[in-house]
Design a protein around this motif. Structure first.
Motif, PDB file in Angstrom:
ATOM      1  N   ASP A  30     -12.587 -67.889   9.309  1.00 28.30           N
ATOM      2  CA  ASP A  30     -13.593 -67.948  10.378  1.00 28.30           C
ATOM      3  C   ASP A  30     -12.927 -68.221  11.726  1.00 28.30           C
ATOM      4  O   ASP A  30     -13.291 -67.621  12.739  1.00 28.30           O
ATOM      5  CB  ASP A  30     -14.628 -69.038  10.094  1.00 28.30           C
ATOM      6  CG  ASP A  30     -15.395 -68.783   8.797  1.00 28.30           C
ATOM      7  OD1 ASP A  30     -15.580 -67.610   8.428  1.00 28.30           O
ATOM      8  OD2 ASP A  30     -15.791 -69.786   8.159  1.00 28.30           O
ATOM      9  N   LEU A  31     -11.951 -69.127  11.740  1.00 34.26           N
ATOM     10  CA  LEU A  31     -11.218 -69.423  12.981  1.00 34.26           C
ATOM     11  C   LEU A  31     -10.443 -68.201  13.456  1.00 34.26           C
ATOM     12  O   LEU A  31     -10.416 -67.890  14.645  1.00 34.26           O
ATOM     13  CB  LEU A  31     -10.277 -70.604  12.791  1.00 34.26           C
ATOM     14  CG  LEU A  31     -10.913 -71.960  12.537  1.00 34.26           C
ATOM     15  CD1 LEU A  31      -9.824 -73.022  12.322  1.00 34.26           C
ATOM     16  CD2 LEU A  31     -11.820 -72.366  13.671  1.00 34.26           C
ATOM     17  N   GLN A  33     -11.141 -65.054  12.892  1.00 37.91           N
ATOM     18  CA  GLN A  33     -12.093 -64.073  13.426  1.00 37.91           C
ATOM     19  C   GLN A  33     -12.588 -64.477  14.811  1.00 37.91           C
ATOM     20  O   GLN A  33     -12.767 -63.633  15.691  1.00 37.91           O
ATOM     21  CB  GLN A  33     -13.270 -63.891  12.464  1.00 37.91           C
ATOM     22  CG  GLN A  33     -12.898 -63.176  11.181  1.00 37.91           C
ATOM     23  CD  GLN A  33     -12.289 -61.805  11.428  1.00 37.91           C
ATOM     24  OE1 GLN A  33     -12.757 -61.043  12.263  1.00 37.91           O
ATOM     25  NE2 GLN A  33     -11.224 -61.499  10.703  1.00 37.91           N
ATOM     26  N   GLN A  34     -12.793 -65.779  15.027  1.00 39.25           N
ATOM     27  CA  GLN A  34     -13.232 -66.241  16.343  1.00 39.25           C
ATOM     28  C   GLN A  34     -12.144 -66.014  17.392  1.00 39.25           C
ATOM     29  O   GLN A  34     -12.435 -65.603  18.518  1.00 39.25           O
ATOM     30  CB  GLN A  34     -13.624 -67.723  16.300  1.00 39.25           C
ATOM     31  CG  GLN A  34     -14.225 -68.212  17.590  1.00 39.25           C
ATOM     32  CD  GLN A  34     -15.473 -67.451  18.001  1.00 39.25           C
ATOM     33  OE1 GLN A  34     -16.390 -67.281  17.208  1.00 39.25           O
ATOM     34  NE2 GLN A  34     -15.523 -66.975  19.228  1.00 39.25           N
ATOM     35  N   THR A  38     -12.439 -63.744  20.687  1.00 41.18           N
ATOM     36  CA  THR A  38     -12.184 -64.379  21.983  1.00 41.18           C
ATOM     37  C   THR A  38     -11.109 -63.649  22.782  1.00 41.18           C
ATOM     38  O   THR A  38     -11.243 -63.468  23.995  1.00 41.18           O
ATOM     39  CB  THR A  38     -11.775 -65.851  21.787  1.00 41.18           C
ATOM     40  OG1 THR A  38     -12.841 -66.538  21.117  1.00 41.18           O
ATOM     41  CG2 THR A  38     -11.486 -66.527  23.110  1.00 41.18           C
TER      42      THR A  38
END
Length: 118
Positions: A30-31, A33-34, A38
Motif C-alpha cells: 500500500d505504501l 502504491q501511494q 505521489t
C-alpha cells in the motif's frame, strides 16, 4: 503513524532511512502504491522497482532523488530509503529549479544531467 529517521552523511550524498509504523491493515505494498501515485508526475523523483535499494552512487552529480520502501523485520513497520546528491539536489539545484519556475521555464531545465560515477 510513527516515524523514525536516520541520516547517513557522506562526502557527497545523503541517504535517509525512515522507519514507519503502519496503521492496522496497511501493508508495504500500500505504501509503495501511494509513493507511485505521489511521484508519478515528478521527473526528478524516481520510485525504484520493488526490491531495488537506492544507492548514493546512482545519484551523484544529478538532481534526482531515488526512493523505495521495504518491509521491516518488525511486523507492522516499513522502511523507506531515499538518496540524493546534496551538492546538486541541495540548495544550488533548488535555486535553479525555483528560478526556472519564476521565469516560466520547464522546472527541470538545466537539471537533467545523468548521474556520474565514480
Amino acid at each position: 503513524m510513527t516515524l523514525f529517521l536516520d541520516l547517513i552523511c557522506q562526502s557527497r550524498g545523503i541517504q535517509s532511512t525512515i522507519y514507519v509504523e503502519m496503521s492496522p491493515g496497511v501493508r508495504v505494498e500500500d505504501l509503495y502504491q501511494q509513493l507511485l501515485i505521489t511521484y508519478k508526475e515528478e521527473e526528478l523523483v524516481k520510485l525504484l522497482e520493488k526490491g531495488v535499494v537506492p544507492r548514493i552512487h546512482n545519484v551523484l552529480g544529478s538532481n534526482y532523488c531515488f526512493i523505495n520502501v521495504f518491509p521491516d523485520r518488525i511486523p507492522g513497520r516499513a522502511v523507506i530509503i531515499s538518496v540524493i546528491d546534496n551538492l546538486v539536489k541541495g540548495v544550488s539545484g533548488q535555486a535553479l529549479q525555483n528560478l526556472n519556475i519564476m521565469l516560466g521555464y520547464p522546472e527541470n531545465t538545466g537539471l537533467l544531467y545523468q548521474p556520474l560515477f565514480p
